[in-house]
Design a protein around this motif. Sequence first.
Motif, PDB file in Angstrom:
ATOM      1  N   LEU A 216       0.846  -1.193   0.000  1.00 35.17           N
ATOM      2  CA  LEU A 216       0.000   0.000   0.000  1.00 35.17           C
ATOM      3  C   LEU A 216       0.879   1.238   0.000  1.00 35.17           C
ATOM      4  O   LEU A 216       1.881   1.303   0.706  1.00 35.17           O
ATOM      5  N   GLY A 217       0.505   2.210  -0.807  1.00 35.77           N
ATOM      6  CA  GLY A 217       1.222   3.482  -0.834  1.00 35.77           C
ATOM      7  C   GLY A 217       0.247   4.639  -0.936  1.00 35.77           C
ATOM      8  O   GLY A 217      -0.778   4.542  -1.603  1.00 35.77           O
ATOM      9  N   VAL A 218       0.563   5.739  -0.267  1.00 34.12           N
ATOM     10  CA  VAL A 218      -0.303   6.921  -0.288  1.00 34.12           C
ATOM     11  C   VAL A 218       0.570   8.173  -0.218  1.00 34.12           C
ATOM     12  O   VAL A 218       1.604   8.193   0.452  1.00 34.12           O
ATOM     13  N   THR A 219       0.175   9.194  -0.946  1.00 39.01           N
ATOM     14  CA  THR A 219       0.910  10.450  -0.851  1.00 39.01           C
ATOM     15  C   THR A 219       0.598  11.116   0.486  1.00 39.01           C
ATOM     16  O   THR A 219      -0.483  10.917   1.059  1.00 39.01           O
ATOM     17  N   ALA A 220       1.526  11.913   0.961  1.00 40.25           N
ATOM     18  CA  ALA A 220       1.305  12.616   2.233  1.00 40.25           C
ATOM     19  C   ALA A 220       0.102  13.551   2.131  1.00 40.25           C
ATOM     20  O   ALA A 220      -0.686  13.676   3.081  1.00 40.25           O
ATOM     21  N   LYS A 221      -0.058  14.189   0.981  1.00 43.82           N
ATOM     22  CA  LYS A 221      -1.191  15.097   0.808  1.00 43.82           C
ATOM     23  C   LYS A 221      -2.512  14.346   0.895  1.00 43.82           C
ATOM     24  O   LYS A 221      -3.475  14.814   1.525  1.00 43.82           O
ATOM     25  N   ALA A 222      -2.590  13.173   0.253  1.00 48.88           N
ATOM     26  CA  ALA A 222      -3.819  12.384   0.298  1.00 48.88           C
ATOM     27  C   ALA A 222      -4.074  11.867   1.709  1.00 48.88           C
ATOM     28  O   ALA A 222      -5.214  11.846   2.189  1.00 48.88           O
ATOM     29  N   TRP A 223      -3.012  11.442   2.385  1.00 50.76           N
ATOM     30  CA  TRP A 223      -3.143  10.965   3.759  1.00 50.76           C
ATOM     31  C   TRP A 223      -3.743  12.050   4.649  1.00 50.76           C
ATOM     32  O   TRP A 223      -4.672  11.798   5.423  1.00 50.76           O
ATOM     33  N   ASP A 224      -3.222  13.253   4.527  1.00 53.66           N
ATOM     34  CA  ASP A 224      -3.719  14.352   5.347  1.00 53.66           C
ATOM     35  C   ASP A 224      -5.171  14.681   5.016  1.00 53.66           C
ATOM     36  O   ASP A 224      -5.985  14.953   5.913  1.00 53.66           O
ATOM     37  N   ARG A 225      -5.499  14.658   3.756  1.00 56.92           N
ATOM     38  CA  ARG A 225      -6.859  14.972   3.340  1.00 56.92           C
ATOM     39  C   ARG A 225      -7.861  13.921   3.830  1.00 56.92           C
ATOM     40  O   ARG A 225      -8.974  14.254   4.234  1.00 56.92           O
ATOM     41  N   LEU A 226      -7.452  12.666   3.827  1.00 49.36           N
ATOM     42  CA  LEU A 226      -8.334  11.581   4.246  1.00 49.36           C
ATOM     43  C   LEU A 226      -8.370  11.400   5.751  1.00 49.36           C
ATOM     44  O   LEU A 226      -9.255  10.728   6.280  1.00 49.36           O
ATOM     45  N   GLY A 227      -7.417  11.977   6.451  1.00 47.62           N
ATOM     46  CA  GLY A 227      -7.391  11.850   7.896  1.00 47.62           C
ATOM     47  C   GLY A 227      -6.833  10.538   8.400  1.00 47.62           C
ATOM     48  O   GLY A 227      -7.075  10.141   9.541  1.00 47.62           O
ATOM     49  N   GLY A 228      -6.083   9.851   7.544  1.00 45.54           N
ATOM     50  CA  GLY A 228      -5.447   8.610   7.962  1.00 45.54           C
ATOM     51  C   GLY A 228      -6.250   7.380   7.629  1.00 45.54           C
ATOM     52  O   GLY A 228      -7.317   7.428   7.019  1.00 45.54           O
ATOM     53  N   LEU A 229      -5.705   6.239   8.032  1.00 46.22           N
ATOM     54  CA  LEU A 229      -6.299   4.933   7.746  1.00 46.22           C
ATOM     55  C   LEU A 229      -7.414   4.638   8.745  1.00 46.22           C
ATOM     56  O   LEU A 229      -7.267   4.911   9.936  1.00 46.22           O
ATOM     57  N   PRO A 230      -8.551   4.092   8.292  1.00 48.60           N
ATOM     58  CA  PRO A 230      -9.601   3.721   9.239  1.00 48.60           C
ATOM     59  C   PRO A 230      -9.080   2.699  10.250  1.00 48.60           C
ATOM     60  O   PRO A 230      -8.545   1.667   9.869  1.00 48.60           O
ATOM     61  N   ALA A 231      -9.232   2.992  11.518  1.00 51.85           N
ATOM     62  CA  ALA A 231      -8.716   2.110  12.564  1.00 51.85           C
ATOM     63  C   ALA A 231      -9.768   1.072  12.930  1.00 51.85           C
ATOM     64  O   ALA A 231     -10.320   1.062  14.026  1.00 51.85           O
ATOM     65  N   GLN A 232     -10.044   0.162  11.987  1.00 48.16           N
ATOM     66  CA  GLN A 232     -11.006  -0.913  12.242  1.00 48.16           C
ATOM     67  C   GLN A 232     -10.263  -2.227  12.353  1.00 48.16           C
ATOM     68  O   GLN A 232      -9.121  -2.356  11.903  1.00 48.16           O
ATOM     69  N   ALA A 233     -10.913  -3.224  12.945  1.00 45.39           N
ATOM     70  CA  ALA A 233     -10.227  -4.469  13.285  1.00 45.39           C
ATOM     71  C   ALA A 233      -9.649  -5.172  12.069  1.00 45.39           C
ATOM     72  O   ALA A 233      -8.556  -5.734  12.125  1.00 45.39           O
TER      73      ALA A 233
END
Length: 351
Positions: A187-204
């Motif tokens: 998995l790869g994500v740009t820092a800008k996209a990460w910030d816009r999305l608010g991070g990865l959903p913390a689900q089980a």
Amino acid sequence: MITDRPTAAGEARDVCIAIPARDEATELVGCLNAIAASRCSEPVVVLVFANNCSDTTADQALNWARRSAPEHLDLRVVEETLPAGKAHAGEARARAMTRAREHVGIDGVVLSTDADSRPAPGWVTDMIDALRGSDLVFGPVTRRPGAIDPRLSDYERLEQEALALQARILQPDGNPQAHQQLSGASLGVTAKAWDRLGGLPAQASGEDRAFAEIALETGMRVSQPQIAPVFTSWRLAGRASGGHAETLSARLAEPDPYGDARIMRLSELLSCAEILEGLAENGAGAWLMTYGIQPTALSPCATPWRVSTCLRPDSSTGAAALRMSEIKAMLPELRRLTSGEQPTGLQEACS
């Protein structure tokens, strides 16, 4: 308890690779060696998120850094004990990638893999290149050589064919070379996209797929290119709840297990294709009531999974997933419907 044990101090880099690791003392070094063998020449930070460990995972990482790390690689080790209700694979990856984001600048990228995985030599470079044209990238994941129950490989081939055929119907203009995997092991994500999305959903579990869905519904560019793969294990005893080993083990416990929940029944698949076409042409409206869907339930950027969730409300719990025998029986009709076309992959829902 949280401890951060960096091996070096420095300014933000362009690339940070997050590796969640729980009791991975025997596997982690192999992963680090694979990353070190990457053909990437630019500086890279590797962040090992050692959570809830009862073994020497963190020490193994630090010893490797002192003895084997190449000059362009900066290893960071974060040790954290997650509370009982959050000590699962999804939370560990979310926190690992959050910490990794702290090590890259606004134009940087965050990559993720697993401690029992072995990225191919070109993986880092390929992921960076793919992210130049996408906000979120999922690379292909394949299995490391080893003795496995043949049922597992059969199930995987069955699912991948069904998903590829389904994608041809749902997104006929998609990338014909895309694969159908959505795995946090590549998995790869740009820092800008990460910030816009608010991070990865913390689900089980399923955090990687949920991340893709959120990105697509936001109108981001999500790609699944055929690039250098990540080789992962077939192990059936996982280290964290909600991990892939748990899924594999559950499949062997049943004579006819459930398949990937993204695979739809044929009638649902055809309705989903009609709805996606209608959303693209007309947007959401009263016409959705024909399918028993409230106009406010879908946006013009709705993904196939979001549409299927509306068509079968229990799909979010996995209750509507098809059995492997049902998927196998449906394949001939899917092949007929897609005869003469090329497979497509997950593309952005909105342009």
